[in-house]
Scaffold this motif. Structure first.
Motif, PDB file in Angstrom:
ATOM      1  N   PRO A 115       0.832  -1.203   0.000  1.00 14.85           N
ATOM      2  CA  PRO A 115       0.000   0.000   0.000  1.00 14.85           C
ATOM      3  C   PRO A 115       0.867   1.255   0.000  1.00 14.85           C
ATOM      4  CG  PRO A 115      -0.599  -1.477   1.802  1.00 14.85           C
ATOM      5  CD  PRO A 115       0.619  -2.043   1.179  1.00 14.85           C
ATOM      6  N   LEU A 212       0.164  12.911   0.823  1.00 14.58           N
ATOM      7  CA  LEU A 212      -0.690  13.605   1.790  1.00 14.58           C
ATOM      8  C   LEU A 212       0.084  14.107   2.995  1.00 14.58           C
ATOM      9  CD1 LEU A 212      -3.901  11.401   1.899  1.00 14.58           C
ATOM     10  CD2 LEU A 212      -3.711  13.746   1.095  1.00 14.58           C
TER      11      LEU A 212
ATOM     12  N   GLY B 248      -5.057  -2.421   0.789  1.00 10.21           N
ATOM     13  CA  GLY B 248      -4.252  -1.227   0.966  1.00 10.21           C
ATOM     14  C   GLY B 248      -4.721  -0.031   0.171  1.00 10.21           C
ATOM     15  N   THR B 250      -6.270   3.225  -0.935  1.00  7.22           N
ATOM     16  CA  THR B 250      -6.550   4.336  -0.039  1.00  7.22           C
ATOM     17  C   THR B 250      -7.546   5.341  -0.597  1.00  7.22           C
ATOM     18  OG1 THR B 250      -4.274   4.132   0.709  1.00  7.22           O
ATOM     19  CG2 THR B 250      -5.475   6.083   1.391  1.00  7.22           C
ATOM     20  N   MET B 251      -7.151   6.031  -1.677  1.00  4.43           N
ATOM     21  CA  MET B 251      -7.894   7.223  -2.068  1.00  4.43           C
ATOM     22  C   MET B 251      -9.331   6.919  -2.483  1.00  4.43           C
ATOM     23  SD  MET B 251      -5.669   9.121  -1.151  1.00  4.43           S
ATOM     24  CE  MET B 251      -6.694  10.570  -1.312  1.00  4.43           C
ATOM     25  N   THR B 254     -11.349   6.280   0.493  1.00  4.96           N
ATOM     26  CA  THR B 254     -11.505   7.466   1.327  1.00  4.96           C
ATOM     27  C   THR B 254     -12.688   8.316   0.851  1.00  4.96           C
ATOM     28  OG1 THR B 254      -9.134   7.465   1.645  1.00  4.96           O
ATOM     29  CG2 THR B 254     -10.290   9.475   2.240  1.00  4.96           C
ATOM     30  N   ALA B 275      -6.696   2.346   5.721  1.00  5.97           N
ATOM     31  CA  ALA B 275      -6.012   3.317   4.869  1.00  5.97           C
ATOM     32  C   ALA B 275      -6.758   4.642   4.847  1.00  5.97           C
ATOM     33  CB  ALA B 275      -5.860   2.754   3.456  1.00  5.97           C
ATOM     34  N   ILE B 278      -6.195   6.713   8.008  1.00  2.80           N
ATOM     35  CA  ILE B 278      -4.890   7.383   8.018  1.00  2.80           C
ATOM     36  C   ILE B 278      -4.925   8.591   7.091  1.00  2.80           C
ATOM     37  CG2 ILE B 278      -2.414   7.107   7.587  1.00  2.80           C
ATOM     38  CD1 ILE B 278      -2.797   4.102   8.048  1.00  2.80           C
ATOM     39  N   ALA B 279      -5.457   8.403   5.880  1.00  2.00           N
ATOM     40  CA  ALA B 279      -5.469   9.486   4.895  1.00  2.00           C
ATOM     41  C   ALA B 279      -6.295  10.672   5.401  1.00  2.00           C
ATOM     42  CB  ALA B 279      -6.015   8.991   3.563  1.00  2.00           C
ATOM     43  N   ASN B 280      -7.414  10.378   6.044  1.00  2.00           N
ATOM     44  CA  ASN B 280      -8.308  11.448   6.487  1.00  2.00           C
ATOM     45  C   ASN B 280      -7.777  12.204   7.694  1.00  2.00           C
ATOM     46  OD1 ASN B 280     -10.634  11.855   4.913  1.00  2.00           O
ATOM     47  ND2 ASN B 280     -11.387   9.832   5.518  1.00  2.00           N
ATOM     48  N   PHE B 282      -4.560  11.853   9.448  1.00  4.23           N
ATOM     49  CA  PHE B 282      -3.174  11.942   9.895  1.00  4.23           C
ATOM     50  C   PHE B 282      -2.688  13.377  10.058  1.00  4.23           C
ATOM     51  CE2 PHE B 282       1.438  11.475   9.683  1.00  4.23           C
ATOM     52  CZ  PHE B 282       1.601  10.493  10.647  1.00  4.23           C
ATOM     53  N   GLY B 298      -1.346   1.811  10.477  1.00  4.15           N
ATOM     54  CA  GLY B 298      -0.514   1.570   9.302  1.00  4.15           C
ATOM     55  C   GLY B 298       0.330   0.319   9.474  1.00  4.15           C
ATOM     56  N   LEU B 301      -1.846  -2.668   8.876  1.00  2.02           N
ATOM     57  CA  LEU B 301      -2.098  -2.805   7.438  1.00  2.02           C
ATOM     58  C   LEU B 301      -0.889  -3.398   6.729  1.00  2.02           C
ATOM     59  CD1 LEU B 301      -3.908  -2.183   4.994  1.00  2.02           C
ATOM     60  CD2 LEU B 301      -2.830   0.044   4.859  1.00  2.02           C
ATOM     61  N   PHE B 302       0.289  -2.899   7.099  1.00  3.31           N
ATOM     62  CA  PHE B 302       1.509  -3.377   6.456  1.00  3.31           C
ATOM     63  C   PHE B 302       1.711  -4.864   6.727  1.00  3.31           C
ATOM     64  CE2 PHE B 302       6.079  -4.177   6.381  1.00  3.31           C
ATOM     65  CZ  PHE B 302       6.396  -3.705   5.123  1.00  3.31           C
TER      66      PHE B 302
END
Lengths: 279, 327
Positions: A115, A212, B248, B250-251, B254, B275, B278-280, B282, B298, B301-302
């Motif tokens: 990811p 981001l 994984g 993300t966008m 989101t 994901a 985190i994007a929203n 962080f 994260g 997820l990893f």
């Protein structure tokens, strides 16, 4: 001998299903591209390439975002490509049959599909925290990390496709190994490696998640790599999520330019690659 | 007279050969260093997230994974909702993508007229080239309203009254939620599974297929009894590859998942994914514990994608060996 009706029906059903599945896949492609084209073409103005991103409620362009994206993509390529080619060379040539090469080759494929947001977090911890602020440099590094495994993979594969007789011819001339690699193998694999790099550029051009919290965004013109840098994907994200109509329009314009860039690059590269194969 | 040129030849070549050997070793070192760099990135990613998330892991322990409360103001973080949302949307994605991808692979290897195969294959691969943020925008502005007006009312009227399915399909049709996110993910994953499946389908040795044809098999029988059994491990590998991508992504997610930290069984309700969270959040995380909790997400997820992708790769390696390829 006639095929029994039940078996024939199963066959026709499978035929129909496979056709429908393909149409299903193509349908989404067409829908997404059509939406992007229709919304984007309407938002496309000369202003887009002349003015900066506007504050809410007024009009503007995406010039600073285009510039920032171009800078970060170029820098990402400059950092990621040489390391990727060197690592790919080790996997296919200088470390062939070693355990290290086998392990790296395996893990590289995992990095390839990992990811991208996780790469963003890594660069955040590594660069942004130690620098104390978001920066274009951190964004470029994140993009380089995403490009790297793509270049490693294509370099390894294209070097492996070169017949051993080419290497033997070089050795027979008394060339040391590194010159065989540099002067014979790289030349033979050049177009394939270039294809990989260009596909990698197409990939990182649209990457949003890793930017981001590395490059963040910048509403104003900035060419400093040491400060937050505007870029197309993050601008699209912020503007699309905002409640303002002007921002939505700009987001569609950015989406259109981005998609056109990525798709044209993809199609061109594939056509060139096929031409190279025919020759 | 004879000896002189021979000696000069030798004396000229020895230092050159030695410097060649030195350059060789240097080149070897540089390329090996670059290869090790790849390992360092992967190791560094895991280590930096384990390190960054340690505060959250230390504060909440194992309850971090099972706790559904995500309270940024109160400083209490549990990851159950994002984990649940990630798993459910990925499951929906696979339910859609797996049969469609196998159908596409079958169509491209067996059914399509030969001249259309190349262009159709490229078109399907372009689905993977479209940036995920474009999927997100299209999902938010076009697909979610479409789901809200045409699909979800029907689902909650028909399936929402069914005794078994009611919990899955109840709730207001707002278009944004796990079902929409899962469908968008499914579309995004199709090209990854389809291209591997097509590759291995077309690599099935012709004698196997020809034998089946000679026995009078239909196309469906060739697929179900020859092609799929022969390529099974690679197809499963491709599915895991798609799963790794879906987990994984993300966008796109989101945009259409709604960033809601409420646990809900209904697929029509907004939720969250690892994901997307985190994007929203962080850049808005204002306390150390908040940021650490997001990095801990994260890390989870990893680890999960690493395991999934390792399984995928091992399965794909197996078929390569079987088909006599070495890499």
């Amino acid at each position: 001998m006639a095929i029994p009706a039940r078996r024939r029906a199963a066959d026709i059903a499978a035929f129909a299903f496979a056709t429908a599945a393909t149409l299903f896949g193509l349908f989404w492609l067409a829908w997404i591209l059509w939406t992007t084209m229709r919304q984007g073409a309407a938002a496309l103005t000369p202003q887009l390439f002349r003015e900066m991103t506007p504050p809410p409620g007024s009009s503007g362009g995406l010039l600073n975002a285009f510039y920032g994206s171009a800078v970060m993509i170029s820098l990402g390529v400059v950092i990621g490509t040489p390391i990727g080619i060197a690592a790919g060379t080790y996997l296919a040539e200088h470390g062939r049959y070693t355990r290290l090469a086998a392990v790296v080759s395996f893990l590289n494929d995992i990095l390839l599909s990992a990811p991208s947001i996780v790469i963003g977090l890594f660069i955040y911890t590594l660069v942004v925290r130690s620098m104390g602020h978001f920066s274009g440099l951190a964004g470029a590094l994140a993009l380089a990390m995403i490009l790297l495994p793509i270049v490693v993979r294509t370099t390894e594969e294209s070097l492996r496709l070169i017949p051993d007789t080419m290497r033997e011819a070089g050795f027979a001339l008394g060339l040391p190994r590194w010159r065989v690699t540099r002067q014979i193998l790289y030349k033979a694999a050049l177009s394939a490696i270039l294809t990989g790099v260009l596909l990698g550029v197409a990939r990182i051009a649209g990457e949003t998640a890793p930017l981001l919290f590395t490059a963040l965004n910048n509403q104003f013109w900035s060419s400093s790599l040491n400060a937050p840098l505007a870029n197309v994907p993050v601008v699209i994200f912020q503007y699309a999520m905002s409640p303002y109509d002007e921002w939505h329009t700009l987001a569609w314009a950015g989406a259109f330019v981005l998609t056109a860039f990525v798709l044209v690059l993809n199609v061109l590269v594939r056509l060139l690659a096929r031409k190279g194969k025919q020759r | 007279m004879n000896a002189t040129p021979a000696r000069s030849f030798e004396s000229a070549s020895t230092p050159d050969r030695r410097s060649g050997a030195r350059a060789d070793r240097l080149f070897q070192l540089i390329t090996a260093g670059a290869a090790i760099f790849v390992l360092l990135i992967l190791g560094g990613t895991a280590a930096s997230m384990a390190w960054g998330g340690r505060l959250a892991f230390k504060t909440f322990g194992w309850r971090f994974i099972t706790d559904p409360t995500w309270d940024a103001v109160g400083g209490h973080f549990g990851a159950l909702v994002p984990i649940y949302g990630t798993l459910v949307t990925s499951a929906i994605a696979l339910i859609i993508a797996v049969p469609v991808s196998i159908g596409i692979a079958l169509f491209l290897t067996d059914i399509a007229p030969r001249w259309t195969r190349g262009p159709i294959a490229i078109a399907i691969e372009l689905l993977a080239a479209i940036p995920s943020i474009i999927y997100g925008m299209w999902g938010l502005f076009v697909f979610a309203p479409f789901m809200a007006t045409h699909v979800e009312p029907w689902l909650s009227n028909h399936l929402g009254t069914n005794a078994v399915l009611a919990p899955l399909f109840s709730g207001p049709p707002i278009g944004i939620g796990m079902l929409t996110a899962g469908i968008v993910l499914g579309i995004m994953v199709i090209p990854f599974i389809a291209s591997v499946a097509r590759e291995v389908f077309s690599a099935v040795p012709p004698p196997l297929r020809e034998s089946a044809v000679a026995l009078g098999s239909t196309r469906w029988e060739i697929l179900s009894r020859v092609t799929l059994p022969y390529t099974r491990s690679a197809v499963i590998g491709a599915i895991f590859l798609g799963l790794g991508r879906a987990l994984g992504e993300t966008m796109a997610v989101t945009f259409v998942l709604g960033n809601a930290h409420d646990l809900s069984a209904s697929l029509l309700m907004p939720s969250n994914s690892i994901a997307a969270a985190i994007a929203n959040e962080f850049t808005e995380a204002d306390t150390d514990l908040y940021r650490s909790s997001l990095i801990a997400l994260g890390f989870l997820l990893f680890v999960v994608t690493f395991i999934v992708l390792t399984i995928a790769k091992l399965l794909l390696l197996r078929i390569n060996k079987q088909m006599g390829r070495t890499h």
